[in-house]
Design a protein around this motif. Structure first.
Motif, mmCIF file in Angstrom:
data_model
loop_
_atom_site.group_PDB
_atom_site.id
_atom_site.type_symbol
_atom_site.label_atom_id
_atom_site.label_comp_id
_atom_site.label_asym_id
_atom_site.label_seq_id
_atom_site.Cartn_x
_atom_site.Cartn_y
_atom_site.Cartn_z
ATOM 1 N N ILE A 112 0.753 -1.122 0.097
ATOM 2 C CA ILE A 112 -0.158 -0.039 -0.091
ATOM 3 C C ILE A 112 1.195 1.161 0.050
ATOM 4 O O ILE A 112 1.730 1.451 1.009
ATOM 5 C CB ILE A 112 -1.124 0.164 1.093
ATOM 6 N N TYR A 113 0.737 2.025 -0.904
ATOM 7 C CA TYR A 113 1.625 3.275 -1.163
ATOM 8 C C TYR A 113 1.156 4.221 -0.072
ATOM 9 O O TYR A 113 0.101 4.653 0.196
ATOM 10 C CB TYR A 113 1.396 3.859 -2.573
ATOM 11 N N ASP A 114 2.118 4.540 0.888
ATOM 12 C CA ASP A 114 2.081 5.806 1.704
ATOM 13 C C ASP A 114 1.119 5.265 2.823
ATOM 14 O O ASP A 114 0.504 6.253 3.156
ATOM 15 C CB ASP A 114 1.722 6.999 1.094
ATOM 16 N N ALA A 115 1.103 4.078 2.962
ATOM 17 C CA ALA A 115 -0.069 3.367 3.934
ATOM 18 C C ALA A 115 0.175 4.144 5.212
ATOM 19 O O ALA A 115 -0.871 4.285 5.885
ATOM 20 C CB ALA A 115 0.593 1.865 4.447
ATOM 21 N N GLU A 116 1.286 4.324 5.805
ATOM 22 C CA GLU A 116 1.313 4.933 7.153
ATOM 23 C C GLU A 116 0.868 6.261 7.190
ATOM 24 O O GLU A 116 -0.079 6.684 8.153
ATOM 25 C CB GLU A 116 2.655 4.922 7.648
ATOM 26 N N ALA A 117 1.188 7.123 6.418
ATOM 27 C CA ALA A 117 0.641 8.631 6.390
ATOM 28 C C ALA A 117 -0.769 8.570 6.164
ATOM 29 O O ALA A 117 -1.718 9.489 6.560
ATOM 30 C CB ALA A 117 1.359 9.370 5.351
ATOM 31 N N ARG A 118 -1.204 7.600 5.206
ATOM 32 C CA ARG A 118 -2.682 7.516 5.092
ATOM 33 C C ARG A 118 -3.761 6.800 5.758
ATOM 34 O O ARG A 118 -4.674 6.403 5.786
ATOM 35 C CB ARG A 118 -2.897 6.976 3.528
ATOM 36 N N ARG A 119 -2.872 6.220 6.767
ATOM 37 C CA ARG A 119 -3.374 5.314 7.894
ATOM 38 C C ARG A 119 -4.439 4.182 7.193
ATOM 39 O O ARG A 119 -5.524 4.106 7.483
ATOM 40 C CB ARG A 119 -4.366 5.901 8.848
ATOM 41 N N GLN A 120 -3.624 3.565 6.163
ATOM 42 C CA GLN A 120 -4.196 2.527 5.463
ATOM 43 C C GLN A 120 -3.677 1.103 5.739
ATOM 44 O O GLN A 120 -2.296 1.204 5.973
ATOM 45 C CB GLN A 120 -4.222 2.533 4.022
ATOM 46 N N ASN A 121 -4.275 0.039 5.855
ATOM 47 C CA ASN A 121 -3.775 -1.397 5.515
ATOM 48 C C ASN A 121 -4.588 -2.324 4.978
ATOM 49 O O ASN A 121 -5.664 -1.985 4.564
ATOM 50 C CB ASN A 121 -3.609 -1.778 7.327
ATOM 51 N N PHE A 122 -4.003 -3.651 4.837
ATOM 52 C CA PHE A 122 -4.753 -4.836 4.481
ATOM 53 C C PHE A 122 -6.075 -5.348 5.012
ATOM 54 O O PHE A 122 -6.582 -6.022 4.314
ATOM 55 C CB PHE A 122 -3.743 -5.897 4.073
ATOM 56 N N GLY A 123 -6.094 -4.589 6.236
ATOM 57 C CA GLY A 123 -7.633 -4.971 6.816
ATOM 58 C C GLY A 123 -8.578 -4.233 6.415
ATOM 59 O O GLY A 123 -9.689 -4.630 6.321
ATOM 60 N N GLN A 124 -8.402 -3.377 5.403
ATOM 61 C CA GLN A 124 -9.205 -2.298 4.558
ATOM 62 C C GLN A 124 -9.486 -2.921 3.268
ATOM 63 O O GLN A 124 -10.077 -2.170 2.457
ATOM 64 C CB GLN A 124 -8.716 -0.940 4.864
ATOM 65 N N ARG A 143 -5.322 -19.555 -10.220
ATOM 66 C CA ARG A 143 -6.012 -18.561 -9.503
ATOM 67 C C ARG A 143 -6.008 -18.924 -7.853
ATOM 68 O O ARG A 143 -6.197 -19.947 -7.240
ATOM 69 C CB ARG A 143 -7.312 -18.270 -9.556
ATOM 70 N N TYR A 144 -5.314 -17.495 -6.845
ATOM 71 C CA TYR A 144 -5.298 -17.574 -5.527
ATOM 72 C C TYR A 144 -6.116 -16.604 -5.120
ATOM 73 O O TYR A 144 -5.439 -15.325 -5.294
ATOM 74 C CB TYR A 144 -3.709 -18.085 -5.045
ATOM 75 N N ASP A 145 -7.124 -16.850 -4.258
ATOM 76 C CA ASP A 145 -7.785 -15.679 -3.360
ATOM 77 C C ASP A 145 -7.377 -15.634 -2.162
ATOM 78 O O ASP A 145 -7.338 -16.684 -1.501
ATOM 79 C CB ASP A 145 -9.391 -16.026 -3.711
ATOM 80 N N LEU A 146 -6.899 -14.498 -1.909
ATOM 81 C CA LEU A 146 -6.222 -14.556 -0.537
ATOM 82 C C LEU A 146 -6.899 -14.473 0.691
ATOM 83 O O LEU A 146 -6.485 -14.954 1.664
ATOM 84 C CB LEU A 146 -5.289 -13.068 -0.439
ATOM 85 N N GLY A 147 -8.260 -14.352 0.563
ATOM 86 C CA GLY A 147 -8.954 -14.448 1.704
ATOM 87 C C GLY A 147 -8.910 -12.954 2.680
ATOM 88 O O GLY A 147 -8.253 -12.007 2.182
ATOM 89 N N GLU A 148 -9.750 -13.077 3.758
ATOM 90 C CA GLU A 148 -9.526 -11.701 4.733
ATOM 91 C C GLU A 148 -8.886 -11.852 5.957
ATOM 92 O O GLU A 148 -9.091 -11.205 6.832
ATOM 93 C CB GLU A 148 -11.081 -11.435 4.896
ATOM 94 N N ASP A 149 -7.716 -12.689 5.862
ATOM 95 C CA ASP A 149 -7.108 -12.732 7.118
ATOM 96 C C ASP A 149 -5.964 -11.783 7.448
ATOM 97 O O ASP A 149 -4.851 -12.013 8.064
ATOM 98 C CB ASP A 149 -6.638 -14.121 7.301
ATOM 99 N N PHE A 150 -6.073 -10.595 7.031
ATOM 100 C CA PHE A 150 -4.986 -9.494 7.392
ATOM 101 C C PHE A 150 -5.709 -8.662 8.222
ATOM 102 O O PHE A 150 -6.755 -8.217 8.301
ATOM 103 C CB PHE A 150 -4.537 -8.911 6.054
ATOM 104 N N SER A 151 -4.806 -7.631 8.957
ATOM 105 C CA SER A 151 -5.307 -6.613 9.643
ATOM 106 C C SER A 151 -4.515 -5.488 9.551
ATOM 107 O O SER A 151 -4.670 -4.551 8.730
ATOM 108 C CB SER A 151 -5.196 -7.054 11.306
ATOM 109 N N ILE A 152 -3.616 -5.324 10.358
ATOM 110 C CA ILE A 152 -2.513 -4.115 10.505
ATOM 111 C C ILE A 152 -1.445 -3.853 9.111
ATOM 112 O O ILE A 152 -0.615 -3.203 9.061
ATOM 113 C CB ILE A 152 -1.878 -3.954 11.512
ATOM 114 N N GLU A 153 -1.282 -5.397 8.537
ATOM 115 C CA GLU A 153 -0.254 -5.222 7.421
ATOM 116 C C GLU A 153 -0.425 -4.476 6.391
ATOM 117 O O GLU A 153 -1.267 -3.960 5.814
ATOM 118 C CB GLU A 153 -0.178 -6.809 6.811
#
Length: 193
Positions: A112-124, A143-153
Motif C-alpha cells: 500500500i503506497y504511503d500506507a502509514e501517512a494515509r492510515r491504510q492497511n490490508f485489513g481495509q 488463481r489464488y484468492d487471498l481471503g480476509e485474514d489481514f489486519s495491520i499489514e
C-alpha cells in the motif's frame, strides 16, 4: 479450467504444459468501505531472487519505478493509482525462457503506497487475488484468492514462481508484512536508501 489454490499450496506450472513460457500475472483487489480522504493506491511488484532468497542487485526488483528487468524476463505493465474497476488492477508479464539461470524464485508482492501517512492497511482490502494466465492461449491456469485474514499489514507476499529442476512451480504464500515496501525490500536484500 484454472486451478484454485489455498494458502500454502504448491502446483506444477510447466510440467505437462510443454512450451509454456509467456505468463501474465494478474493481481487484483477491492477496498472495503473506507473514508480516510485518500485514494487506496496498491502496488504490485516482483523480486527476482537467487538461491539465498535475496536479489543480487536493486535492478532485480521490478515495480512501477523499474518496469522491466534487464533480461526481458519480467515486465511491470503500469501503475494503477486507484484500483477502480473489475478484473486485474495491475499486471506483470513473465517470460520463463528469459529468466536468468541465477534466479531461482520470483516473488510477487502487493504493498500500500504511503500506507502509514494515509492510515491504510490490508485489513481495509478485500477480494485480493493473484492469477496466472498462459499469455499465448489467453487461458487462466492458476488463481489464488487471498481471503480476509489481514489486519495491520501494509505489504503482502502473494505468491512466487520457483524452479524445481527444469520445471517451474507456483507457491500460494499470502504472508503479510508490517512496514510496507521498505520492509519487503530489506527482507529481499534490496537497498532502500
Amino acid at each position: 479450467m484454472a486451478i484454485s489454490l489455498q494458502k500454502g499450496q504448491k502446483v506444477d506450472l510447466t510440467k505437462g504444459n510443454a512450451g509454456l513460457s509467456k505468463l501474465l500475472i494478474g493481481l487484483g483487489w477491492d477496498v472495503n468501505q473506507y473514508d480516510g480522504g485518500s485514494d487506496f493506491d496498491l502496488d504490485a511488484a516482483a523480486f527476482l531472487l537467487g538461491e539465498n532468497g535475496k536479489c543480487a542487485a536493486g535492478a532485480d526488483f521490478v515495480f512501477y519505478g523499474n518496469t522491466s528487468h534487464a533480461s526481458g524476463a519480467v515486465t511491470h505493465m503500469g501503475d494503477n493509482l486507484t484500483g477502480a474497476g473489475d478484473g486485474d488492477d495491475e499486471q506483470i508479464k513473465v517470460d520463463l525462457s528469459k529468466v536468468p539461470a541465477s534466479v531461482q524464485r520470483i516473488a510477487f508482492t502487493v504493498t500500500i503506497y504511503d500506507a502509514e501517512a494515509r492510515r491504510q492497511n490490508f485489513g481495509q482490502v478485500s477480494n485480493s487475488f493473484i492469477r496466472i494466465v498462459d499469455e499465448a492461449k489467453g487461458q487462466e491456469l492458476i488463481r489464488y484468492d487471498l481471503g480476509e485474514d489481514f489486519s495491520i499489514e501494509t505489504a503482502v507476499v502473494v505468491g512466487e514462481l520457483y524452479r524445481n529442476g527444469a520445471e517451474w512451480k507456483f507457491n500460494a504464500i499470502g504472508s503479510g508484512f508490517s512496514g510496507g515496501l521498505a520492509a519487503l525490500c530489506r527482507s529481499y536484500g534490496v537497498d532502500v536508501g
